[in-house]
Design an enzyme around this catalytic site. Structure first.
Site, PDB file in Angstrom:
ATOM      1  N   ASP A   1       0.857  -1.184   0.000  1.00 58.16           N
ATOM      2  CA  ASP A   1       0.000   0.000   0.000  1.00 58.16           C
ATOM      3  C   ASP A   1       0.895   1.236   0.000  1.00 58.16           C
ATOM      4  O   ASP A   1       2.031   1.194   0.482  1.00 58.16           O
ATOM      5  CB  ASP A   1      -0.922   0.024   1.222  1.00 58.16           C
ATOM      6  CG  ASP A   1      -1.925   1.165   1.145  1.00 58.16           C
ATOM      7  OD1 ASP A   1      -2.744   1.169   0.209  1.00 58.16           O
ATOM      8  OD2 ASP A   1      -1.889   2.058   2.010  1.00 58.16           O
TER       9      ASP A   1
ATOM     10  N   GLU B   1       0.791   5.792   0.404  1.00 56.84           N
ATOM     11  CA  GLU B   1       0.085   7.050   0.632  1.00 56.84           C
ATOM     12  C   GLU B   1       0.792   8.103  -0.207  1.00 56.84           C
ATOM     13  O   GLU B   1       2.009   8.015  -0.430  1.00 56.84           O
ATOM     14  CB  GLU B   1       0.098   7.446   2.113  1.00 56.84           C
ATOM     15  CG  GLU B   1      -0.557   6.438   3.043  1.00 56.84           C
ATOM     16  CD  GLU B   1      -2.035   6.214   2.786  1.00 56.84           C
ATOM     17  OE1 GLU B   1      -2.676   7.098   2.150  1.00 56.84           O
ATOM     18  OE2 GLU B   1      -2.559   5.164   3.178  1.00 56.84           O
TER      19      GLU B   1
ATOM     20  N   HIS C   1      -4.599  10.734   5.347  1.00 54.25           N
ATOM     21  CA  HIS C   1      -3.517   9.995   5.996  1.00 54.25           C
ATOM     22  C   HIS C   1      -2.828  10.734   7.143  1.00 54.25           C
ATOM     23  O   HIS C   1      -2.077  10.121   7.908  1.00 54.25           O
ATOM     24  CB  HIS C   1      -2.471   9.537   4.975  1.00 54.25           C
ATOM     25  CG  HIS C   1      -1.910  10.622   4.100  1.00 54.25           C
ATOM     26  ND1 HIS C   1      -1.272  11.745   4.585  1.00 54.25           N
ATOM     27  CD2 HIS C   1      -1.863  10.721   2.737  1.00 54.25           C
ATOM     28  CE1 HIS C   1      -0.856  12.495   3.577  1.00 54.25           C
ATOM     29  NE2 HIS C   1      -1.213  11.907   2.440  1.00 54.25           N
TER      30      HIS C   1
ATOM     31  N   HIS D   1      -5.648   6.595   7.329  1.00 52.32           N
ATOM     32  CA  HIS D   1      -4.962   5.658   6.455  1.00 52.32           C
ATOM     33  C   HIS D   1      -3.462   5.686   6.761  1.00 52.32           C
ATOM     34  O   HIS D   1      -2.886   6.742   7.028  1.00 52.32           O
ATOM     35  CB  HIS D   1      -5.182   6.037   4.985  1.00 52.32           C
ATOM     36  CG  HIS D   1      -6.570   5.786   4.499  1.00 52.32           C
ATOM     37  ND1 HIS D   1      -6.859   4.887   3.504  1.00 52.32           N
ATOM     38  CD2 HIS D   1      -7.756   6.304   4.882  1.00 52.32           C
ATOM     39  CE1 HIS D   1      -8.165   4.867   3.291  1.00 52.32           C
ATOM     40  NE2 HIS D   1      -8.723   5.728   4.110  1.00 52.32           N
TER      41      HIS D   1
ATOM     42  N   ASP E   1      -2.451  -0.411   6.634  1.00 52.34           N
ATOM     43  CA  ASP E   1      -3.403  -0.827   5.604  1.00 52.34           C
ATOM     44  C   ASP E   1      -2.940  -2.091   4.892  1.00 52.34           C
ATOM     45  O   ASP E   1      -3.755  -2.938   4.504  1.00 52.34           O
ATOM     46  CB  ASP E   1      -3.612   0.293   4.583  1.00 52.34           C
ATOM     47  CG  ASP E   1      -4.519   1.398   5.113  1.00 52.34           C
ATOM     48  OD1 ASP E   1      -4.924   1.308   6.287  1.00 52.34           O
ATOM     49  OD2 ASP E   1      -4.816   2.333   4.362  1.00 52.34           O
TER      50      ASP E   1
END
Length: 258
Positions: free
Chosen positions: A14, A16, A64, A161, A166
């Protein structure tokens, strides 16, 4: 689903970012990966925060919580690129909405110059867990939060997040969605923000087993939660100048019903 070799390696990944789309010059600010071999989490992970050399959109920060001040002393992608590439090389990447993350990762490698790593799909295979979820649950919400509720995966620590958290949650969801396996909690192993890489995650930690129930309980969002979600999507759309990705996905899911 066909049986996999006991040494089959997967990496749940994942990212961001400073915002979207990547074509507007947005950059990656966090990467989180956890490793599975033979569908079992090994305890190895890769996690790093990155200095993107640009400001993050307000909508992205609302998602985030990663500010420019926090990222000021973090490494740039070029400083961790080799370690990151070696961690994912040859693995099957499991990503929720893979096109988004792969697009940003490819962009980061492209900005370094050279052609050998400009497309990570030439070095890894990719499994999009969002596409898989849509096939299994057509016409329903298939966000990571929605899947956690559907499969009984605990995401109570997910107020904002975060790439590593995640990735860990997605690993739980993916293993449960595809048959139920062991799960490993890595949240306590996250780096202190200086880019720990895979080295800090080589020692296995406590394992918990996720077993899918025969009858799955669906928990609906409250009116207050739906309102807060709508406000956040509006903030993202305003800062990005386009509908938020989550709104587009929800619209695409709803079209399946027509």
């Amino acid at each position: 689903m066909t049986a996999q070799k006991t040494d089959f390696r997967m990496v749940v990944l994942d990212t961001e970012t400073t915002g979207m789309p990547v074509t507007d010059g947005h950059r990656v600010v966090e990467i989180g990966c956890v490793e599975l071999i033979g569908r079992r989490l090994t305890g190895r992970h890769f996690h790093v925060y990155l200095q993107p050399d640009r400001e993050s959109d307000e909508g992205a920060i609302a998602v985030h919580g990663i500010t420019s001040e926090f990222l000021a002393d973090k490494p740039r992608f070029k400083e961790v690129a080799d370690e990151f590439f070696e961690f994912i090389k040859g693995a099957q990447l499991v990503i929720h909405n893979a096109a988004f993350d792969i697009g940003f990762i490819n962009n980061e490698f492209a900005l370094l110059g050279g052609q050998d790593r400009i497309d990570v799909t030439e070095h890894c295979t990719v499994l999009d867990s969002l596409a898989m979820a849509r096939e299994r649950h057509p016409g329903q919400r298939n966000s990571l939060d929605a899947l956690c509720k559907r499969y009984g995966v605990d995401n109570s620590n997910r107020e904002l997040h975060g790439a590593l958290l995640d990735a860990e949650i997605l690993a739980d969801v993916f293993l449960t969605m595809t048959g139920g396996q062991t799960s490993l909690s890595l949240a306590g192993n996250a780096s202190d923000g200086n880019g720990s890489g895979e080295g800090s995650g080589n020692q296995p930690t406590a394992i918990r087993r996720i077993v899918a129930e025969r009858t799955l309980r669906v928990l609906r969002a409250s009116e207050g939660e739906l309102g807060e979600h709508a406000q956040r999507l509006q903030a993202i759309a305003k800062s990005a100048g386009a509908p938020a990705l989550w709104s587009q996905l929800d619209e695409a899911d709803s079209q399946v019903l027509h």
